[in-house]
Write a protein that holds these residues in place. Structure first.
Motif, short mmCIF file in Angstrom:
data_model
loop_
_atom_site.label_atom_id
_atom_site.label_comp_id
_atom_site.label_asym_id
_atom_site.label_seq_id
_atom_site.Cartn_x
_atom_site.Cartn_y
_atom_site.Cartn_z
N ALA A 1 0.84 -1.20 0.00
CA ALA A 1 0.00 0.00 0.00
C ALA A 1 0.87 1.25 0.00
O ALA A 1 2.09 1.17 0.23
CB ALA A 1 -0.89 0.00 1.24
N PRO A 2 0.27 2.42 -0.27
CA PRO A 2 1.04 3.66 -0.20
C PRO A 2 1.68 3.83 1.17
O PRO A 2 1.12 3.37 2.18
CB PRO A 2 -0.02 4.74 -0.46
CG PRO A 2 -1.10 4.04 -1.19
CD PRO A 2 -1.12 2.64 -0.66
N PRO A 3 2.83 4.48 1.26
CA PRO A 3 3.47 4.67 2.57
C PRO A 3 2.66 5.58 3.45
O PRO A 3 1.81 6.35 2.99
CB PRO A 3 4.82 5.31 2.21
CG PRO A 3 4.58 5.96 0.88
CD PRO A 3 3.60 5.07 0.18
N PHE A 4 2.92 5.49 4.75
CA PHE A 4 2.21 6.29 5.75
C PHE A 4 3.15 7.39 6.23
O PHE A 4 4.22 7.11 6.75
CB PHE A 4 1.80 5.40 6.93
CG PHE A 4 0.94 6.06 7.96
CD1 PHE A 4 -0.44 5.98 7.88
CD2 PHE A 4 1.50 6.77 9.00
CE1 PHE A 4 -1.24 6.58 8.84
CE2 PHE A 4 0.71 7.38 9.95
CZ PHE A 4 -0.66 7.29 9.87
N ALA A 5 2.76 8.63 6.04
CA ALA A 5 3.62 9.75 6.43
C ALA A 5 3.53 10.01 7.93
O ALA A 5 2.45 9.93 8.52
CB ALA A 5 3.21 11.01 5.67
N HIS A 6 4.64 10.31 8.56
CA HIS A 6 4.66 10.72 9.96
C HIS A 6 5.79 11.71 10.16
O HIS A 6 6.54 12.02 9.23
CB HIS A 6 4.80 9.51 10.90
CG HIS A 6 6.06 8.72 10.70
ND1 HIS A 6 7.28 9.12 11.19
CD2 HIS A 6 6.29 7.55 10.05
CE1 HIS A 6 8.19 8.22 10.87
NE2 HIS A 6 7.62 7.27 10.18
N ALA A 7 5.88 12.24 11.38
CA ALA A 7 6.81 13.34 11.63
C ALA A 7 8.26 12.98 11.32
O ALA A 7 9.05 13.84 10.96
CB ALA A 7 6.67 13.81 13.08
N GLY A 8 8.60 11.71 11.49
CA GLY A 8 9.99 11.31 11.27
C GLY A 8 10.30 10.92 9.84
O GLY A 8 11.42 10.49 9.55
N GLY A 9 9.33 11.04 8.93
CA GLY A 9 9.57 10.65 7.55
C GLY A 9 8.40 9.86 7.02
O GLY A 9 7.24 10.21 7.26
N VAL A 10 8.69 8.79 6.31
CA VAL A 10 7.63 7.97 5.72
C VAL A 10 7.77 6.54 6.22
O VAL A 10 8.83 5.92 6.10
CB VAL A 10 7.71 8.01 4.19
CG1 VAL A 10 6.67 7.08 3.58
CG2 VAL A 10 7.50 9.43 3.67
N ALA A 11 6.69 6.01 6.79
CA ALA A 11 6.69 4.65 7.29
C ALA A 11 6.17 3.70 6.24
O ALA A 11 5.19 4.00 5.56
CB ALA A 11 5.82 4.56 8.54
N PRO A 12 6.80 2.54 6.06
CA PRO A 12 6.27 1.55 5.11
C PRO A 12 4.92 1.04 5.58
O PRO A 12 4.65 0.96 6.78
CB PRO A 12 7.32 0.44 5.14
CG PRO A 12 8.02 0.60 6.44
CD PRO A 12 8.02 2.07 6.74
N ARG A 13 4.06 0.74 4.63
CA ARG A 13 2.71 0.27 4.97
C ARG A 13 2.28 -0.80 3.99
O ARG A 13 2.43 -0.64 2.78
CB ARG A 13 1.72 1.43 4.92
CG ARG A 13 0.26 1.05 5.19
CD ARG A 13 -0.60 2.29 5.36
NE ARG A 13 -2.01 1.97 5.47
CZ ARG A 13 -2.89 2.04 4.46
NH1 ARG A 13 -2.47 2.46 3.27
NH2 ARG A 13 -4.14 1.73 4.65
N ALA A 14 1.78 -1.91 4.51
CA ALA A 14 1.29 -3.00 3.69
C ALA A 14 -0.11 -3.37 4.13
O ALA A 14 -0.45 -3.32 5.32
CB ALA A 14 2.21 -4.22 3.80
N VAL A 15 -0.95 -3.74 3.17
CA VAL A 15 -2.32 -4.17 3.44
C VAL A 15 -2.49 -5.59 2.92
O VAL A 15 -2.04 -5.91 1.81
CB VAL A 15 -3.33 -3.23 2.75
CG1 VAL A 15 -4.76 -3.72 2.95
CG2 VAL A 15 -3.18 -1.81 3.29
#
Length: 282
Positions: free
Chosen positions: A2-16
């Motif tokens: 899935a598209p990555p998940f943005a957070h304050a420290g950068g971009v977190a990998p995300r899988a569905v």
């Protein structure tokens, strides 16, 4: 992926993903990197209920959120949902994701999943959070008064629920509806996503599955944090300190000005407590 998940420290990998279980399919999402945390939602939610926790923890942890069988967008068995299958579903999901040891954060109904899994496979649970739940523990036997205080609490809680304005969700309560109407609206919307599920039938099955003596908690050495809301009208919070005391490594905290869903309406307080607990317990 899935598209990555943005957070304050950068971009977190995300899988569905979707795990086929033979009689149903379990929807899950994996966000972030680091030691794994699994989030088990309650009767009024689904995997999306943990949006405030996933966003907070994904910079440091791998966050696994899933929808229990029958809850959107997971599917339900033709015979209906039996909570006895929850812990087996969790075990299958962890095997599928190749996660050997995890931390579990459970809310309300998720407590049946989390505690039954911990009792069955204690070596796989690094730390456990029981939020507004005792899961399969018999609440009458957990009441030191022999059930008298529990009966009185239920009468008071029932009276408070009867006076709630139409549309106020008991799992959020009047305070959240008045002070945080947007959050209350979102909670109700998430609950409605699983509108095809007979939740009253499931609630009866859950209550019938409260068949374990509180004495079993003495065998649970897993570090466990019990979190309750001071204004909960769904779970009898007064029982939690005694339940925590039965565990070799149990502790309890109460969240002020919170009802049954402290994780949702007081997310910053809830997240800080869980983060401190997990930092201490690994």
């Amino acid at each position: 992926m899935a598209p990555p998940f943005a957070h304050a420290g950068g971009v977190a990998p995300r899988a569905v993903g979707r795990l086929e279980r033979g009689d149903c399919a379990i929807h899950y999402e994996v966000t972030g990197e680091g030691p794994p945390i699994v989030f088990a939602h309650g009767l009024g939610g689904n995997h999306l209920s943990w949006w405030q926790q996933v966003a907070a923890f994904c910079p440091r942890y791998t966050c696994v959120s899933f929808s229990h069988r029958g809850f959107f967008p997971s599917t339900a068995p033709a015979a209906g949902v039996d909570p006895a299958a929850y812990a087996r579903d969790l075990a299958a999901l962890l095997d599928h994701l190749r996660l050997e040891r995890v931390r579990i954060v459970a809310q309300s109904m998720g407590g049946w999943t989390a505690l039954n899994f911990t009792l069955a496979a204690p070596e796989r649970v690094v730390a456990l959070v029981m939020a507004a739940t005792a899961g399969p523990i018999d609440l009458v036997r957990a009441d030191a008064s022999g059930g008298a205080e529990l009966a009185a609490w239920r009468e008071r809680a029932g009276s408070r629920n009867e006076t709630l304005e139409a549309g106020v969700h008991p799992a959020m309560g009047a305070r959240a509806a008045a002070e945080q109407p947007a959050l209350h609206y979102l909670y109700r919307a998430l609950d409605a996503l699983s509108g095809g599920l007979d939740k009253e039938a499931l609630r009866k099955r859950l209550h019938a599955a409260r068949d374990k003596s509180p004495e079993v908690l003495a065998s649970v050495t897993t570090p466990t944090l019990w979190i309750t809301g001071e204004e909960d009208v769904v779970f009898p919070s007064f029982l939690a300190p005694g339940l925590a005391a039965r565990m070799p490594n149990g502790r309890h905290i109460s969240v002020p000005r919170a009802g049954h869903s402290a994780y949702f309406e007081r997310a910053s307080v809830f997240n800080e407590a869980v983060a401190a607990f997990l930092a201490e317990e690994g």
